[in-house]
Motif scaffolding. Structure first.
Motif, short mmCIF file in Angstrom:
data_model
loop_
_atom_site.label_atom_id
_atom_site.label_comp_id
_atom_site.label_asym_id
_atom_site.label_seq_id
_atom_site.Cartn_x
_atom_site.Cartn_y
_atom_site.Cartn_z
N ARG A 274 0.93 52.01 8.46
CA ARG A 274 2.41 52.35 9.07
C ARG A 274 2.77 51.99 10.57
O ARG A 274 3.59 51.58 10.90
CB ARG A 274 2.59 53.85 8.76
N LEU A 275 1.53 52.18 11.66
CA LEU A 275 1.82 51.58 12.68
C LEU A 275 2.02 50.02 12.84
O LEU A 275 2.74 49.73 13.65
CB LEU A 275 0.20 52.02 13.57
N SER A 276 1.15 49.48 12.02
CA SER A 276 1.33 47.89 12.10
C SER A 276 2.58 47.52 11.67
O SER A 276 3.44 46.55 12.29
CB SER A 276 0.29 47.24 11.02
N LYS A 277 3.29 48.32 10.54
CA LYS A 277 4.52 47.85 10.02
C LYS A 277 5.68 48.39 11.17
O LYS A 277 6.75 47.65 11.50
CB LYS A 277 4.89 48.63 8.81
N LYS A 278 5.36 49.52 11.80
CA LYS A 278 6.42 50.06 12.69
C LYS A 278 6.39 48.98 14.06
O LYS A 278 7.36 48.82 14.47
CB LYS A 278 6.09 51.44 13.13
N HIS A 279 5.48 48.74 14.52
CA HIS A 279 5.35 48.19 15.76
C HIS A 279 4.86 46.26 15.61
O HIS A 279 4.78 45.65 16.79
CB HIS A 279 4.04 48.71 16.60
#
Length: 541
Positions: A274-279
């Motif tokens: 989710r961090l990868s997708k968000k940032h």
């Protein structure tokens, strides 16, 4: 700048020689990175290209204690590509280094040999002290004009995949440096958090980080820190999101503690995916983000500081600075003092006689300078002699009997900030031979040194023995001398000392190595000339 000035500048640079291309390769726990740069004659560095490839060497080392064949083959493939790119740029100087993932692997030597054979690269496995030195060197340059480290009690922290490097500076002087097995990749491999729910994984990480930071608080004076400097990719991520630019270069930011608290909490709630997708970051980067944030967060709150200064530099920038200095012939002005301060810290740990050690060190380097034509050694050897002289009697902490052997053991098993492992061993051997027997074929540790290092040990130990003899009674009465060189002899004329009987006898006991090494008979004589005042007479001057 005027057109005339533009015309003059290239001409001046041409006189000093063309710019040179250099490259550094950093083999880390989770990725391999390369920077290629151009070094101008004035020492200015212009970055040409950066590359990064994911290779998870740390996974194998931190879980199984050795590098797998699959990981090594992947690394070798990347290194071959690096070599081709360096050839395209016609790089003249290359330094390839590896850190904890290779350093701690049982088959590290085999990997280093394979790199030499398959990629024609001389891979250097850095010890933590050298990693710290390179990071501090890069930070010092980055904060110029933003922070005066000479007025601060600073903690410099860099969180890597395998370890966290901490260096404490007091008004610019390095007072402590340590490496802790607290890396963003190591934590996850050790705790197997990748298979846990996010909340459980974060709780496990927090507990482990807290345990190690408590140990750090007992070892380092974190309570006295008034400036917290963070280096590393994850710290830069935080700065770019919540920091304020502190320098026009865009490589230094200030990050307040409270916004950082919120950022850590927000990121800790999200999985790496989710961090990868968000940032918009690659998964290999977001996997390290939360563990690294938790380490920085715990360290920051272990100090009384309310903000951290983030430097957009890393050990690789320190490597580039080193190569640039090598190309231009410049010295690192803070390096020598950092090395000596580290040696003094070791000496204090083992309750050394500081006045005697400093005096012998001053006499030894004075002899080194006077005999430069005879020994032909480098300024780096001068520094190693000073370290050995500073620590030559610390073995007395173990036992006064055979204390020279104990000194060797303690130095050889210490980390001296700014010295590579092989340099520490040279200094340890020089201290070991400051008394009693000279090097012998039965001394296996000495024979294991490369031939050039054995020669340097002989030359340096001979000087140290003479310097120690000149302060036999620890009274520091020999403060100034001049040298004359009649055929086959070296005569030391000592000013201001009426009776040199004790020193002369000591020299008879310890001067054999000097005579064997330099081919000169050593003689000590009183000088009838009036002694200068104590300050001018000090060999430290």
């Amino acid at each position: 700048m005027s057109a005339a000035e533009n015309a003059v500048r290239p001409a001046a640079e041409a006189e000093r020689g063309p710019a040179k291309v250099v490259g550094v390769i950093d083999i880390g726990a989770n990725a391999m990175r390369m920077v290629i740069a151009q070094v101008r004659p004035d020492g200015a560095i212009e970055e040409l290209e950066r590359t990064q490839r994911a290779v998870r060497l740390g996974h194998d080392t931190f879980t199984h204690g050795r590098l797998s064949q699959r990981a090594m083959n992947a690394a070798l493939g990347v290194l071959r590509d690096c070599k081709k790119l360096l050839a395209t740029y016609q790089a003249e100087g290359v330094r390839a280094v590896a850190t904890s993932a290779v350093r701690e692997a049982a088959n590290a030597d085999a990997f280093v040999d394979r790199v030499a054979m398959a990629a024609d690269l001389d891979l250097e496995v850095l010890d933590p002290a050298e990693e710290s030195r390179l990071t501090v060197s890069a930070v010092r340059q980055a904060v110029q004009g933003v922070l005066d480290l000479g007025q601060a009690h600073a903690l410099i922290a860099e969180v890597g995949g395998g370890s966290t490097l901490l260096t404490v500076l007091d008004r610019g002087a390095i007072t402590a440096s340590a490496s802790y097995a607290l890396g963003s990749i190591r934590l996850q491999e050790h705790l197997a958090t990748t298979q846990e729910p996010q909340a459980r994984a974060v709780a496990l990480l927090r507990q482990q980080v807290s345990n190690v930071v408590e140990a750090i608080k007992r070892a380092l004076p974190l309570g006295k820190v008034n400036t917290f400097v963070a280096a590393g990719e994850e710290a830069r991520f935080a700065a770019q999101h919540i920091g304020q630019a502190a320098a026009p270069t865009g490589r230094v930011w200030t990050v307040e503690a409270k916004p950082f608290d919120r950022l850590v909490a927000d990121c800790a709630r999200l999985s790496p995916e989710r961090l990868s997708k968000k940032h918009g970051l690659p998964l290999q980067s977001t996997e390290r983000l939360v563990p690294a944030f938790l380490i920085y967060h715990a360290l920051l709150h272990a100090t009384p500081v309310e903000r951290m200064l983030v430097c957009g530099v890393s050990m690789r920038d320190g490597l580039l600075l080193d190569l640039a200095r090598r190309v231009t012939g410049a010295d690192d002005p803070e390096l020598a003092e950092g090395v000596i301060q580290s040696a003094r810290t070791i000496g204090e740990k083992y309750r050394y006689d500081a006045p005697h050690a400093e005096h012998v060190a001053a006499l030894a380097v004075r002899l080194f300078d006077e005999l430069q034509g005879e020994h032909g050694l480098s300024p780096r050897h001068r520094l190693l002699l000073r370290v050995a002289a500073t620590l030559h009697e610390i073995g007395g902490f173990v036992s006064n009997r055979s204390h020279h052997k104990h000194s060797y053991y303690l130095i050889a098993n210490s980390e001296v900030f700014g010295l590579r492992r092989e340099e520490v061993l040279v200094a340890a051997h020089v201290a070991r031979y400051h008394r009693r027997a000279a090097p012998k074929p039965t001394h296996l540790e000495y024979l294991a040194l490369p031939r050039e290092d054995r020669i340097a040990v002989n030359k340096l130990a001979a000087l140290l023995r003479v310097a120690d003899a000149l302060d036999r009674g620890h009274a520091r009465q020999v403060r100034d001398f001049h040298i004359e060189r009649p055929p086959g002899e070296l005569v030391l004329y000592v000013r201001g000392v009426a009776d040199l009987t004790v020193e002369r006898r000591a020299l008879e006991e310890k001067g054999d190595l000097f005579e064997d090494t330099y081919g000169l008979r050593l003689r000590l004589e009183e000088d009838a000339a009036p002694a200068p005042d104590a300050r001018r007479a000090s060999p430290m001057e």
